[in-house]
Design an enzyme around this catalytic site. Structure first.
Site, PDB file in Angstrom:
ATOM      1  N   GLU A  36       0.302  -0.918  -0.003  1.00 55.12           N
ATOM      2  CA  GLU A  36      -0.057   0.089   0.231  1.00 55.12           C
ATOM      3  C   GLU A  36       1.061   1.399  -0.105  1.00 55.12           C
ATOM      4  O   GLU A  36       1.620   1.316   1.166  1.00 55.12           O
ATOM      5  CB  GLU A  36      -0.870   0.344   1.346  1.00 55.12           C
ATOM      6  N   ARG A 266       5.952 -13.068   8.983  1.00 51.92           N
ATOM      7  CA  ARG A 266       6.590 -12.011   8.452  1.00 51.92           C
ATOM      8  C   ARG A 266       7.845 -11.735   9.172  1.00 51.92           C
ATOM      9  O   ARG A 266       8.518 -12.480  10.309  1.00 51.92           O
ATOM     10  CB  ARG A 266       5.167 -10.384   9.284  1.00 51.92           C
ATOM     11  N   LYS A 276       4.451   0.245  10.334  1.00 53.72           N
ATOM     12  CA  LYS A 276       4.568   1.416   9.092  1.00 53.72           C
ATOM     13  C   LYS A 276       3.628   3.010   9.277  1.00 53.72           C
ATOM     14  O   LYS A 276       4.824   4.117   9.806  1.00 53.72           O
ATOM     15  CB  LYS A 276       3.618   1.312   7.799  1.00 53.72           C
TER      16      LYS A 276
HETATM   17  P1  ATP Z   1       1.340  -1.861   7.857  1.00 53.37           P
HETATM   18  O1  ATP Z   1       2.488  -1.934   8.825  1.00 53.37           O
HETATM   19  O2  ATP Z   1      -0.120  -0.936   8.021  1.00 53.37           O
HETATM   20  O3  ATP Z   1       0.218  -3.381   8.657  1.00 53.37           O
HETATM   21  P2  ATP Z   1       2.309  -3.742   5.639  1.00 53.37           P
HETATM   22  O4  ATP Z   1       3.726  -3.955   6.630  1.00 53.37           O
HETATM   23  O5  ATP Z   1       0.903  -5.097   5.735  1.00 53.37           O
HETATM   24  O6  ATP Z   1       1.239  -2.309   6.503  1.00 53.37           O
HETATM   25  P3  ATP Z   1       1.656  -3.378   3.234  1.00 53.37           P
HETATM   26  O7  ATP Z   1       2.725  -2.336   2.244  1.00 53.37           O
HETATM   27  O8  ATP Z   1       0.784  -3.383   2.871  1.00 53.37           O
HETATM   28  O9  ATP Z   1       2.418  -3.196   4.472  1.00 53.37           O
HETATM   29  O10 ATP Z   1       3.071  -4.524   3.222  1.00 53.37           O
HETATM   30  C1  ATP Z   1       2.851  -4.934   1.729  1.00 53.37           C
HETATM   31  C2  ATP Z   1       3.256  -6.660   1.556  1.00 53.37           C
HETATM   32  O11 ATP Z   1       4.294  -6.393   1.878  1.00 53.37           O
HETATM   33  C3  ATP Z   1       2.085  -7.679   1.614  1.00 53.37           C
HETATM   34  O12 ATP Z   1       2.928  -8.547   1.563  1.00 53.37           O
HETATM   35  C4  ATP Z   1       2.965  -7.956   3.676  1.00 53.37           C
HETATM   36  O13 ATP Z   1       2.183  -9.394   3.802  1.00 53.37           O
HETATM   37  C5  ATP Z   1       4.139  -7.525   3.327  1.00 53.37           C
HETATM   38  N1  ATP Z   1       4.968  -7.229   4.836  1.00 53.37           N
HETATM   39  C6  ATP Z   1       5.240  -6.876   5.532  1.00 53.37           C
HETATM   40  N2  ATP Z   1       5.437  -6.436   6.646  1.00 53.37           N
HETATM   41  C7  ATP Z   1       6.595  -7.761   5.922  1.00 53.37           C
HETATM   42  C8  ATP Z   1       7.197  -8.271   7.056  1.00 53.37           C
HETATM   43  N3  ATP Z   1       7.608  -7.485   8.284  1.00 53.37           N
HETATM   44  N4  ATP Z   1       7.886  -9.221   6.636  1.00 53.37           N
HETATM   45  C9  ATP Z   1       7.263 -10.200   5.692  1.00 53.37           C
HETATM   46  N5  ATP Z   1       6.198  -9.471   4.872  1.00 53.37           N
HETATM   47  C10 ATP Z   1       5.933  -8.674   4.760  1.00 53.37           C
END
Ligand code: ATP
Ligand code: MG
Length: 765
Positions: A36, A266, A276
């Protein structure tokens, strides 16, 4: 870790491989990375990027880059641009496959109407609170909204009114009509469309209704013909809804398959926040200097810090992919980082906290030019520069002690130390100011002691220095961990309370003059200090350096020291029970580890690892029985072998002490380089065998046969008569290039130290 180590398997790769083999999706692999655009990407996203783009690359498929932009209030084009830049920098390309969920709004809207028409969605006017109450609990089913059974036509008309802007925010939502008794709360009539009166960075004010994630994401995947929709574990409960929406809307749009969701854990890192929302708070609250502040775990911050895309890739390979919740130690990331920087960072001299040294027997006004190789002998790289040596120098204040404790091998009154690449000096006198602070050291030098560390007389310590008249005054930014504790914000604290007040220290340092021309992005190792990168703030002649990572784990030592002196105040907050992976960094060595440490002269970390990992201890004992040296065996097991075990998520070491002893002998005897040694380990893990046989089969043995090397060198020198001429005319810089070419002519297998010596000999240098 290396080119030889292929991406180890994991459950997602196994799944995709099975699908491809079985001809599912006609053998196609279509993945996507769907951020996003509401913030910058961070190291956790890198894990997902490496997984999604990596799968596409490995299976001959494609990976889409999709902005998951369904929330107008938080998204912006700045973030889109930053995301694209970062994905490219990590080494991935999406080509034509750049998509925006916001481009699908018309289709998504149409699918919502389709659901209503099928009696599978209704407009509801309950407040958020009423809806949440009506969902029930895990043990009790939900209660229907009063609007659940309104006629299809009525919902359709109302939904159109919602879209036309005839309701206020919150007055109406569209809900899927699924199952209020479902054990999965996600299935109890979830909201799928809401009213938002906000300007969308791409759609402007065209839309008043916006789809929610659970509705938009799966349909976007289906529209693009995604085969494997990979996301993080928190979406596990949403998978049922994901599948329900796909079937209820029949949105495959001509693709012969529907996407399938698979979840993985994650990435969490100690001493780091990766949400974020929290990162935005740090930027907006000015706790850091922007998204690319080198202390941030963002890709932009890491880049500015001096982390390379290759290091991030190596890290992602090491941590692997699984479903288990895990918190990775930041120390592991730093370990991988040092490994990556080591062969790409020329060694230079820098003094961060200058203390003047006057050499009393140095001929007045004389300046000597010393030839200084950029690389230590165990790094397969070549090149050198010259550094001026004179009668007034600076050394680091830390390298002098007036009353040194036992084991201090640097400078102190009446004692000698070698100045790197230069002479041995002896401290004769200490000069102090009125407050008793040391302002200057008076020393003498031994004119017969000139040479690198190898030549001449031996003394116990070698330290870095710069010539006072020639040194450059530069800004050095010493970055440390952004948070003081492993789990920022644990136990209900505001995570910002855990910020490390010493995360940035700016010093004016004295560095050798060759750095005047350093340009942004160049990596260096300041000898005995750490790895540094030239910052983008550099102006001509005035380089600014960022510390990427120190040579030693200064943090744990500082915590240890602080804990010893003032346990109550400085004691770090304990990790909550759910993240047991962090080792007790502050703990005393237990008696068994202490005994092992004392017996073999190991480091505390080595002793701790060997006593807590029985599998490693057994191999250690066996290796000693086979004649291996304790220090070398412990270092290899505690660092490299343990790293491989973690990366591969195995409990056992698939080889024994004999292999370790044999490999150590190869490395210590200079037959293979340290790096090749690591490649051999990776190979031992993957396929077993004997180190010698592996080295022979792969042709990794360094060539130390003088005859063979000379033949290659002669050819290079003959072909480059020009360069040889320039060297003989006094241009010392050409030497590095010639050695480089000679090494290349040996297929990169020539023993670098030997090749350098031979080239020098042939040139009469
Ligand atoms: P927020 O921190 O607001 O929850 P988000 O980190 O999920 O947001 P997105 O932009 O939706 O942010 O993430 C894009 C992709 O990266 C998604 O498929 C998410 O699952 C993956 N992603 C985000 N954070 C991690 C992480 N710490 N480890 C592995 N994958 C991640
Ligand atoms: Mg998300």
């Amino acid at each position: 870790m290396s080119e030889h180590l292929e991406q180890p398997g994991d459950f997602i790769r196994d799944l995709v491989a099975r699908d491809v083999r079985g001809g599912k999706h006609g053998g196609a692999v279509v993945t996507r990375f769907p951020p996003e655009p509401n913030g910058y990407l961070h190291i956790g996203h890198a894990k997902s990027i490496h997984l999604n783009f990596g799968l596409a690359r490995e299976f001959g498929g494609v990976c889409h880059l999709r902005m998951d932009d369904t929330n107008p209030t938080t998204e912006s084009i700045e973030y889109v641009n930053a995301i694209q830049r970062d994905v490219r920098w990590l080494g991935f390309e999406w080509g034509e496959k750049m998509f925006y969920a916001s481009d699908y709004y018309p289709k998504l809207y149409a699918y919502a109407e389709k659901l209503i028409a099928r009696g599978l969605a209704y407009v509801c006017h309950q407040s958020e609170e009423e809806m949440s109450k009506g969902r029930g609990t895990v043990t009790e089913p939900g209660t229907p909204s009063p609007w659940r059974d309104r006629p299809v036509d009525e919902s359709l008309a109302l939904f159109r009114k919602m879209a036309a802007g005839e309701f206020k925010e919150g007055e109406a939502v569209l809900r899927a009509k699924i199952d209020l008794a479902s054990p999965n709360l996600k299935m109890r009539d979830p909201n799928i469309y809401r009213i938002k009166r906000a300007h969308h960075y791409r759609q402007g004010d065209r839309w008043v209704v916006y789809p929610l994630y659970d509705f938009a994401h799966c349909i976007s995947d289906a529209i693009e013909g995604i085969t494997h929709s990979i996301c993080t574990m928190e979406f596990e409960n949403a998978r049922e809804l994901y599948n329900w929406v796909l079937r209820a809307t029949e949105c495959n749009e001509g693709h012969a398959w529907l996407p399938e969701q698979t979840e993985f854990a994650r990435l969490n890192l100690t001493y780091t926040v990766l949400s974020k929302r929290k990162l935005i708070e740090l930027v907006e609250g000015r706790h850091v200097h922007g998204w690319d502040d080198p202390r941030m775990p963002t890709i932009a911050g890491l880049r500015r810090r001096g982390v390379t895309p290759e290091a991030i890739k190596a890290f992602c390979q090491r941590i692997g992919v699984s479903k288990n919740l895990s918190t990775v130690e930041l120390a592991l990331f730093e370990h991988v980082l040092r490994d990556d920087l080591n062969p790409r960072s020329p060694r230079v001299l820098a003094v961060l906290d200058p203390l003047k040294v006057v050499i009393e027997n140095w001929p007045a006004g004389e300046v000597e030019t010393l030839d200084a190789p950029y690389w230590p002998h165990d790094v397969p790289n070549v090149g050198s520069r010259t550094v001026p040596f004179s009668g007034e120098l600076y050394i680091d204040r830390d390298d002098f002690m007036e009353s040194p404790p036992k084991g201090f091998y640097r400078l102190s009154p009446g004692r000698e130390v070698r100045l790197r690449h230069g002479y041995i000096v002896k401290c004769e006198r200490v000069v102090k100011d009125a407050d008793g602070r040391i302002t200057e050291l008076r020393c003498t030098y031994d004119p017969a002691s000139r040479g690198g560390d190898g030549g001449g007389r031996k003394v116990d310590g070698t330290i870095q220095w710069v010539s006072a008249a020639h040194a450059l005054d530069v800004e050095v930014r010493l970055y440390d961990r952004l948070f003081r504790v492993e789990s920022p914000g644990a136990d209900g604290r505001d995570f910002k309370e855990d910020l490390n007040p010493q995360s940035l220290t700016v010093v004016r340092a004295k560095v050798e003059p060759s750095l005047a021309t350093a340009s942004a992005g160049q990596h260096f190792q300041f000898e005995r200090v750490g790895f540094f990168v030239v910052d983008a703030d550099t102006r001509e002649g005035a380089p600014v350096f960022n510390r990427t990572v120190s040579l030693k784990d200064s943090w744990s030592r500082a915590v240890q020291r602080a804990a010893g002196e003032a346990p109550a105040a400085a004691k770090p907050v304990k990790e909550p029970a759910k993240a047991p992976s962090a080792p007790a960094k502050v703990a005393e060595l237990d008696p068994a580890a202490q005994a092992l440490k004392d017996q073999h002269g190991l480091s505390a970390d080595e002793a701790r690892v060997l006593t807590s990992e029985p599998a490693l201890r057994a191999v250690f004992d066996a290796a000693l029985a086979k004649g291996a040296k304790a220090k070398g065996a412990a270092a290899m097991l505690a660092n490299e072998v343990l790293g491989e075990m973690r990366a591969r998520k195995v409990e056992a070491v698939p080889f024994g002490g004999a292999e370790v002893a044999e490999l150590l002998a190869l490395v210590e005897g200079g037959e293979v380089s340290t790096k090749q040694g690591r490649d051999v380990l990776a190979e031992l893990f993957a396929h077993g065998g004997s180190p010698k046989a592996i080295v022979d089969a792969k042709g990794w043995r360094q060539v130390s046969d003088v005859g063979a090397l000379e033949a290659a060198i002669d050819e290079v020198l003959a072909k480059n008569a020009d360069a040889v001429g320039r060297f003989k005319a006094g241009n010392a810089n050409v030497l590095g290039a010639l050695v480089g070419m000679a090494l290349k002519a040996t297929g990169g297998r020539g023993n670098p130290k030997l090749v350098t010596e031979l080239v020098k000999k042939k040139l009469g240098a």
